[in-house]
Write a protein that holds these residues in place. Structure first.
Motif, PDB file in Angstrom:
ATOM      1  N   THR B  38      -0.968   3.417   5.617  1.00  0.00           N
ATOM      2  CA  THR B  38      -1.696   4.671   5.840  1.00  0.00           C
ATOM      3  C   THR B  38      -0.818   5.859   5.460  1.00  0.00           C
ATOM      4  OG1 THR B  38      -2.783   3.615   7.701  1.00  0.00           O
ATOM      5  CG2 THR B  38      -2.981   6.003   7.549  1.00  0.00           C
ATOM      6  N   LEU B  39       0.417   5.865   5.952  1.00  0.00           N
ATOM      7  CA  LEU B  39       1.313   6.982   5.659  1.00  0.00           C
ATOM      8  C   LEU B  39       1.530   7.117   4.150  1.00  0.00           C
ATOM      9  CD1 LEU B  39       4.051   6.724   8.445  1.00  0.00           C
ATOM     10  CD2 LEU B  39       1.698   7.505   8.564  1.00  0.00           C
ATOM     11  N   ILE B  40       1.693   5.980   3.486  1.00  0.00           N
ATOM     12  CA  ILE B  40       1.953   6.022   2.047  1.00  0.00           C
ATOM     13  C   ILE B  40       0.730   6.524   1.283  1.00  0.00           C
ATOM     14  CG2 ILE B  40       2.382   4.567   0.028  1.00  0.00           C
ATOM     15  CD1 ILE B  40       4.384   3.028   1.587  1.00  0.00           C
ATOM     16  N   VAL B  41      -0.453   6.004   1.654  1.00  0.00           N
ATOM     17  CA  VAL B  41      -1.666   6.416   0.933  1.00  0.00           C
ATOM     18  C   VAL B  41      -1.966   7.895   1.200  1.00  0.00           C
ATOM     19  CG1 VAL B  41      -4.134   5.987   0.624  1.00  0.00           C
ATOM     20  CG2 VAL B  41      -2.584   4.068   0.883  1.00  0.00           C
ATOM     21  N   VAL B  42      -1.629   8.380   2.399  1.00  0.00           N
ATOM     22  CA  VAL B  42      -1.832   9.795   2.701  1.00  0.00           C
ATOM     23  C   VAL B  42      -1.017  10.672   1.739  1.00  0.00           C
ATOM     24  CG1 VAL B  42      -1.229  11.598   4.381  1.00  0.00           C
ATOM     25  CG2 VAL B  42      -2.586   9.640   5.099  1.00  0.00           C
ATOM     26  N   THR B  43       0.171  10.187   1.322  1.00  0.00           N
ATOM     27  CA  THR B  43       0.956  10.972   0.369  1.00  0.00           C
ATOM     28  C   THR B  43       0.477  10.762  -1.067  1.00  0.00           C
ATOM     29  OG1 THR B  43       2.588   9.250  -0.054  1.00  0.00           O
ATOM     30  CG2 THR B  43       3.034  10.730   1.778  1.00  0.00           C
ATOM     31  N   GLY B  44      -0.591   9.984  -1.237  1.00  0.00           N
ATOM     32  CA  GLY B  44      -1.153   9.797  -2.571  1.00  0.00           C
ATOM     33  C   GLY B  44      -0.502   8.668  -3.346  1.00  0.00           C
ATOM     34  N   GLU B  45       0.329   7.865  -2.680  1.00  0.00           N
ATOM     35  CA  GLU B  45       0.949   6.716  -3.348  1.00  0.00           C
ATOM     36  C   GLU B  45       0.333   5.436  -2.798  1.00  0.00           C
ATOM     37  OE1 GLU B  45       3.016   7.103  -5.750  1.00  0.00           O
ATOM     38  OE2 GLU B  45       3.733   9.157  -5.520  1.00  0.00           O
ATOM     39  N   ILE B  46       0.842   4.274  -3.219  1.00  0.00           N
ATOM     40  CA  ILE B  46       0.351   2.997  -2.707  1.00  0.00           C
ATOM     41  C   ILE B  46       1.495   1.992  -2.742  1.00  0.00           C
ATOM     42  CG2 ILE B  46      -0.433   1.946  -4.888  1.00  0.00           C
ATOM     43  CD1 ILE B  46      -3.075   1.308  -3.203  1.00  0.00           C
ATOM     44  N   ASP B  47       1.431   0.977  -1.887  1.00  0.00           N
ATOM     45  CA  ASP B  47       2.425  -0.099  -1.917  1.00  0.00           C
ATOM     46  C   ASP B  47       1.691  -1.438  -1.934  1.00  0.00           C
ATOM     47  OD1 ASP B  47       4.435  -1.888  -1.683  1.00  0.00           O
ATOM     48  OD2 ASP B  47       5.299  -1.079   0.168  1.00  0.00           O
ATOM     49  N   LEU B  48       1.582  -2.023  -3.125  1.00  0.00           N
ATOM     50  CA  LEU B  48       0.856  -3.294  -3.242  1.00  0.00           C
ATOM     51  C   LEU B  48       1.777  -4.494  -3.058  1.00  0.00           C
ATOM     52  CD1 LEU B  48      -1.541  -2.548  -6.217  1.00  0.00           C
ATOM     53  CD2 LEU B  48      -2.051  -2.612  -3.783  1.00  0.00           C
ATOM     54  N   SER B  49       3.072  -4.242  -2.863  1.00  0.00           N
ATOM     55  CA  SER B  49       4.006  -5.371  -2.785  1.00  0.00           C
ATOM     56  C   SER B  49       4.157  -5.907  -1.360  1.00  0.00           C
ATOM     57  CB  SER B  49       5.374  -4.948  -3.310  1.00  0.00           C
ATOM     58  OG  SER B  49       5.989  -4.080  -2.391  1.00  0.00           O
TER      59      SER B  49
END
Lengths: 358, 310
Positions: B38-49
């Motif tokens: 959630t925190l990462i997507v809020v900054t407009g990034e993503i973590d698929l790993s």
């Protein structure tokens, strides 16, 4: 731009400290092995005269749905459940991953099934939930691929390692006319079941009655169609006097048969091993393959239902030496560790192959 | 909420305490990883790993256990390993300025590959009973699983960080407009770096708990989990473009997804139908807010036009 080095250093040294502290004493593999703590079944005693209950709820949980082999197995189960006048249900994940079966087992506990017939993707990952099922009064029968023996009531084994190895050598000897060179085309060099069968084959071949048979090479096709095809080709080129290729893997036997049936070795070299009738039918019909073997997967599912019914009716508890009758398959005795062996593999020849569809 | 009520009324044995335990255990890895996601997507990034990090941690855990290390050492070591894996992502994204989607698709494959290097196809199973039993157990033998405490504690921390600290507000600012955030003095790169470290650490924790829950360390553990996590985050109302979304919303998304799957499974709905339902729900969750806003705009325009005509 980048995190200050000081902070990284602090984090690193803190974690090192934690490690150092933790390293002094703790639970290691060796110290833990004594406290296994698997929950067993409450000690029940069998009543050999109990009648088989009707209306039992059977749930089949194969490794994954839509796999042709397990479809045949569970179809056999469905027939048996029909004979037992029970309710049949088939559930399962679409991927054969270790943990996806657990949520299905949990669901089956909630639905209060009477018997769960399971092919475990991972013998240990399913264990806690299977034991919860057993505590809830559900009987657990594993088939195809065993769960840990601490968490199931019985295991339907398609055939013993000894039985398969013996029957492979017997077929090879018959096809070679009792003497000559034979070779093995296996799957991967570290496939546990393949290696166990090959070991049995070697000790069988050491017996006096097979003294004239010579195992010249064990090749590995990695259960890859193309690689197996090339390995079969290589075997025939390196050993011009080869009489029989024994391939105890369904991929290997089909690839080797395809090569021989399309080459001028046809009629000189014969193939045998473990294969699926539908894959092998054309090679049996064209004479490349005289006979091969496999257990009948439908019988595995069929036997599992009868074992489950006998367990749920209190006729057996899964102890060694108990007996029960499994419909058309006849009488079975439970072996060590709750293992029930289906029987010797079925041999398929031009005469009987059309009776099988899997 | 409505789904939970309907499910407990309509599906027999959905509302039982044992099913509650199962439900929480099933949603545990998704819930944990969704927190940092959630925190990462809020900054407009993503973590698929994340799922591959989970698998690699699990492999590592099995390998270390096989080599005779005590579990009390293995667990912190696995968390550190998760943090390092996250830091690699963070470095590639912020240090080299690569797009996070590309980086984490790469490390998704890379970390999973390494997991197989570490442990191969096999499984390590003989973890100590007092640890595996704790993960699958409940508080005082009741209905509340022990792991719920872990989930709630970490959810509280992330919730407070996101919604009640200047740091949390800076995440929204980065997501809304990274350049503007940078010029207003927010350390954009450093913030993102530490978010990836946190994400890796949590994925490592999820790997440890996963391994103990199934008492099985395997390289393929958690395969495909990243999609469930992203689904839950989007379902929870976080915008994939960043700048929007709340943590309670995401937790509701996680619960909704897990409860729906659980209830449908109890009704003997097949796995494929389950995927269809989950997928449809996801598309709807993205579609509905957009539809609503476009209807609002059309309405607004029509009103303006009417006002102009008069």
């Amino acid at each position: 731009m980048f995190p200050p080095h000081r902070r990284l250093l602090t984090a690193a040294s803190a974690s090192l400290l934690v490690l150092g502290l933790a390293a002094c004493g703790g639970t290691t593999k060796d110290s833990a092995s004594s406290n296994g703590g698997a929950a067993g079944q409450p000690g029940a005693s069998a009543d050999p005269n109990a009648s088989i209950k009707t209306g039992l709820k059977f749930a089949y949980l194969p490794k994954q749905l839509n796999n042709p082999y397990s479809d045949v197995e569970t179809a056999g189960g469905k027939v048996a459940v029909g004979e037992l006048k029970g309710e049949y249900k088939l559930v399962g994940p679409h991927d054969a991953s270790a943990s996806s079966q657990v949520s299905y087992i949990n669901t089956l506990i909630q639905q209060q099934q009477d018997v769960i017939v399971v092919a475990a993707n991972d013998p240990n990952a399913v264990c806690p939930s299977l034991n919860q099922a057993r505590q809830a009064g559900i009987k657990v029968v594993s088939f195809d691929s065993d769960a840990s023996k601490a968490c199931r009531d019985a295991f339907i084994n398609q055939a013993t390692t000894q039985g398969i190895g013996e029957s492979l050598v017997k077929m090879a000897s018959e096809l070679a006319g009792g003497e000559g060179e034979i070779a093995v085309l296996s799957a991967t060099p570290n496939a546990t079941n393949q290696n166990a069968w090959i070991e049995v084959m070697k000790s069988e071949l050491a017996k006096p009655e097979y003294a004239k048979l010579k195992l010249v090479k064990t090749a590995y096709g990695n259960d890859d169609d193309q690689k197996s095809f090339q390995e079969a080709q290589g075997l025939l080129q390196s050993y011009p006097n080869l009489k029989v290729i024994v391939s105890p893997t369904t991929v290997g036997i089909a690839a080797a048969s395809r090569y021989v049936s399309s080459s001028n070795y046809k009629g000189k070299v014969t193939i045998t091993g473990l294969g699926l009738p539908n894959q092998m039918r054309e090679y049996v019909k064209d004479g490349t393959v005289k006979k091969f073997a496999l257990w009948n997967p439908a019988d595995i599912g069929y036997l599992a239902a009868y074992a489950g019914a006998a367990l749920a009716s209190g006729k057996i508890t899964g102890k060694q030496g108990e007996t029960f009758t499994a419909g058309k398959l006849g009488e079975y005795t439970i072996g060590a560790d709750g293992e029930i062996v289906l029987g010797p593999p079925t041999e398929f020849t031009a005469q009987n192959i059309d009776q099988f569809d899997f | 909420m409505a789904v939970l009520v309907i499910a407990s009324l309509a599906v027999p044995s959905f509302g039982t305490s044992r099913n509650f335990t199962f439900l929480v255990l099933d949603l545990m890895p998704i819930a944990l990883v969704a927190l940092t996601m959630t925190l990462i997507v809020v900054t407009g990034e993503i973590d698929l790993s994340v799922a591959s990090t989970l698998g690699l941690t699990s492999s590592l855990m099995g390998w270390l256990w096989n080599n005779g290390l005590p579990i009390e050492t293995i667990v912190p070591l696995c968390l550190v390993a998760g943090a390092i894996l996250g830091a690699c992502n963070g470095f590639l994204v912020t240090g080299l300025g690569l797009p996070s989607l590309a980086v984490t698709i790469g490390t998704l494959a890379l970390y999973r590959g390494l997991a197989f290097v570490v442990l191969g196809d096999g499984a390590v199973a003989d973890f100590p009973w007092n640890y595996t039993g704790w993960v699958t157990g409940t508080i005082g033998g009741g209905a509340v699983p022990n792991v719920l405490v872990v989930i709630v504690a970490l959810a509280l921390v992330s919730g407070v960080v996101l919604h009640a600290t200047p740091f949390g507000r800076s995440l929204y600012a980065i997501g809304a407009n990274a350049q503007a955030a940078h010029f207003s003095g927010i350390p954009v790169a450093r913030t993102k770096f530490w978010l990836y470290v946190a994400s890796g650490t949590i994925a490592g924790l999820a790997g440890v708990l996963w391994t103990l829950r199934y008492s099985s360390a395997r390289a393929d553990n958690g395969a495909g989990l990243e999609l469930a996590v992203v689904a839950a985050v989007l379902l929870g109302g976080v915008s994939i473009f960043g700048g929007k979304g709340t943590l309670p919303g995401v937790l509701a998304g996680v619960v909704l997804l897990a409860a729906l799957q659980n209830a449908l499974r109890l009704q003997d709905v097949s796995g494929q139908a389950l995927n269809v339902v989950t997928g449809a729900l996801l598309v709807l969750s993205v579609l509905l807010p957009n539809l609503a806003s476009s209807i609002r705009t059309t309405w607004h325009r029509r009103k303006l036009r009417q006002a102009a005509a008069h």
